[in-house]
Design a protein around this motif. Structure first.
Motif, PDB file in Angstrom:
ATOM      1  N   PHE A  35      -4.883   4.738   2.732  1.00  0.00           N
ATOM      2  CA  PHE A  35      -5.474   3.570   3.389  1.00  0.00           C
ATOM      3  C   PHE A  35      -4.836   3.471   4.772  1.00  0.00           C
ATOM      4  N   ASP A  36      -5.583   3.858   5.791  1.00  0.00           N
ATOM      5  CA  ASP A  36      -5.002   4.049   7.121  1.00  0.00           C
ATOM      6  C   ASP A  36      -4.875   2.736   7.885  1.00  0.00           C
ATOM      7  N   THR A  88       0.843  -1.190   0.000  1.00  0.00           N
ATOM      8  CA  THR A  88       0.000   0.000   0.000  1.00  0.00           C
ATOM      9  C   THR A  88       0.879   1.241   0.000  1.00  0.00           C
ATOM     10  N   ASN A  89       0.266   2.409   0.081  1.00  0.00           N
ATOM     11  CA  ASN A  89       1.030   3.652   0.084  1.00  0.00           C
ATOM     12  C   ASN A  89       1.313   4.126   1.498  1.00  0.00           C
ATOM     13  N   GLY A  90       2.411   4.881   1.642  1.00  0.00           N
ATOM     14  CA  GLY A  90       2.827   5.331   2.963  1.00  0.00           C
ATOM     15  C   GLY A  90       2.254   6.655   3.390  1.00  0.00           C
ATOM     16  N   SER A  91       1.644   7.375   2.467  1.00  0.00           N
ATOM     17  CA  SER A  91       1.080   8.683   2.810  1.00  0.00           C
ATOM     18  C   SER A  91       0.045   9.071   1.756  1.00  0.00           C
ATOM     19  N   ASP A  99     -14.166   1.396  -6.573  1.00  0.00           N
ATOM     20  CA  ASP A  99     -14.456   0.819  -5.277  1.00  0.00           C
ATOM     21  C   ASP A  99     -14.599   1.907  -4.226  1.00  0.00           C
ATOM     22  N   LYS A 100     -15.468   1.682  -3.270  1.00  0.00           N
ATOM     23  CA  LYS A 100     -15.653   2.631  -2.181  1.00  0.00           C
ATOM     24  C   LYS A 100     -14.387   2.718  -1.349  1.00  0.00           C
ATOM     25  N   LYS A 101     -13.970   3.924  -1.002  1.00  0.00           N
ATOM     26  CA  LYS A 101     -12.765   4.125  -0.201  1.00  0.00           C
ATOM     27  C   LYS A 101     -13.056   3.860   1.275  1.00  0.00           C
ATOM     28  N   PHE A 102     -12.081   3.210   1.920  1.00  0.00           N
ATOM     29  CA  PHE A 102     -12.215   2.904   3.335  1.00  0.00           C
ATOM     30  C   PHE A 102     -11.632   4.056   4.173  1.00  0.00           C
ATOM     31  N   PHE A 103     -12.421   4.484   5.171  1.00  0.00           N
ATOM     32  CA  PHE A 103     -11.939   5.486   6.136  1.00  0.00           C
ATOM     33  C   PHE A 103     -12.222   5.003   7.550  1.00  0.00           C
ATOM     34  N   LEU A 104     -11.312   5.324   8.460  1.00  0.00           N
ATOM     35  CA  LEU A 104     -11.507   4.958   9.859  1.00  0.00           C
ATOM     36  C   LEU A 104     -12.610   5.814  10.486  1.00  0.00           C
TER      37      LEU A 104
END
Length: 356
Positions: A253-254, A241-244, A350-355
């Motif tokens: 993606f947290d 995944t990405n780091g920032s 796709d729907k983005k995931f957020f905390l």
């Protein structure tokens, strides 16, 4: 008259010849001068080039030498660190059948300096020497058959141990460290551990091997102990995944949380199902506690490799049935940064995931 013409004709012929000779001589001189100048310029250029190359070699040698010396010192220091901080087998065997009170009495006798250390209540005596050498020690991480065999430290920020080792000495190797957000008695829902991916295979470099399904089958568990309990963790997922936010059009993606709501955690698990590189055959339930090991990888700028493992459940066998591990039948979900053409991302809508 005829003679005069011949004389005149002869003079003219001689004069033309002389001028031609002069012109040829001047041309030759000019050519020689140009040749000498070119040769001189070439010599100057070669001299300058030689100097530049020598300087480059010297600088490179110094850099390589410095890195080589640093590597040597780091490895020697870590050998000494293990020697100083690991309780010998003969002492551990003496401690096996003693009560906690008797264990500490025995340790204080063997290591009188420990009397002056203020230990946290409930600390395992196994890690007493590590804690005495660095009170920021929060646990110990080991993956059998790899170079990952190290204490884990924690500062009040996530930057200090990026360039300081276990003893607080400045080094590009850094240390393996936990997120400043995490607590360990008990473990948070997600514990995040960072380590550099070093070219010499140290720190978290071995994690990159987990991109291979076969490697996972040989190393399906990790040992990650807090100061208070020993724990085996089964590897559930390997993710790139990405780091920032900078590398994925502002989206991140947290994976860095320590706590989230139950509903959010379930969504996170569903997201990991899409993002994992292969199926490990290990399940993850909303009631499980996980540890996330994070290091750099180089599929694209700012990429990170995550190895996510869950804590062994009560009464569960530490054995992993690796015959269940397999390549996924669905595509892996990567950030847009992974693709040269983001429109080719099969999860672009796709729907983005957020905390939350």
């Amino acid at each position: 008259m005829s003679k005069n013409k011949n004389n005149e004709s002869g003079y003219i012929y001689f004069q033309d010849t002389e001028e031609t000779v002069i012109r040829k001589d001047e041309t030759q001189k000019n050519a020689v001068a140009k040749f000498v100048k070119r040769k001189k310029n070439k010599k100057i250029f070669l001299n300058i080039l030689s100097i530049v190359l020598v300087v480059a070699i010297v600088v490179s040698s110094l850099f390589i030498g410095k890195r080589g010396i640093e590597k040597f010192l780091v490895l020697k220091q870590e050998e000494e660190q293990h020697r100083q901080s690991t309780i010998p087998d003969d002492v551990m065997s003496e401690l096996e059948n003693l009560s906690e009170e008797e264990k500490w009495a025995y340790l204080y006798k063997e290591y009188p300096d420990l009397v002056n250390v203020k230990f946290p209540t409930g600390i395992l005596c196994d890690y007493a020497l590590y804690y005495a050498n660095n009170p920021q020690t929060v646990g110990y991480l080991k993956i059998e058959g790899t170079k990952i065999d190290t204490p884990v430290v924690q500062a009040d920020n996530n930057k200090y141990y990026l360039n300081h080792d276990f003893y607080g000495k400045a080094t590009s190797y850094g240390a393996v460290y936990a997120s400043y957000k995490n607590s360990f008695d008990p473990f948070d829902r997600n514990t995040l551990l960072y380590g550099h991916n070093m070219n010499d295979g140290s720190r978290f470099a071995a994690l990159l091997n987990y991109k291979s399904l076969d490697y996972f089958k040989k190393h399906p568990t990790i040992q990650f102990d807090s100061l208070f309990e020993k724990n085996t963790w089964k590897i559930y997922a390997v993710v790139i995944t990405n780091g920032s936010t900078e590398s994925d059009d502002g989206y991140f993606f947290d994976f860095t949380f320590n706590h989230c709501s139950d509903a959010c955690y379930e969504e996170y698990i569903a997201e990991l199902e899409k993002r994992k590189l292969y199926d490990t055959g290990v399940d993850l339930l909303p009631t499980d506690t996980i540890v996330t090991l994070c290091t750099c990888t180089y599929e694209y700028d700012d990429a990170r490799l995550l190895v996510i493992a869950r804590k062994l459940r009560e009464g569960e066998s530490p054995e992993v049935d690796t015959s269940l591990a397999k390549i996924k039948s669905t595509p892996v979900k990567y950030p847009d940064s992974y693709y040269s053409d983001p429109s080719q991302n099969p999860y672009k809508n796709d729907k983005k995931f957020f905390l939350y």
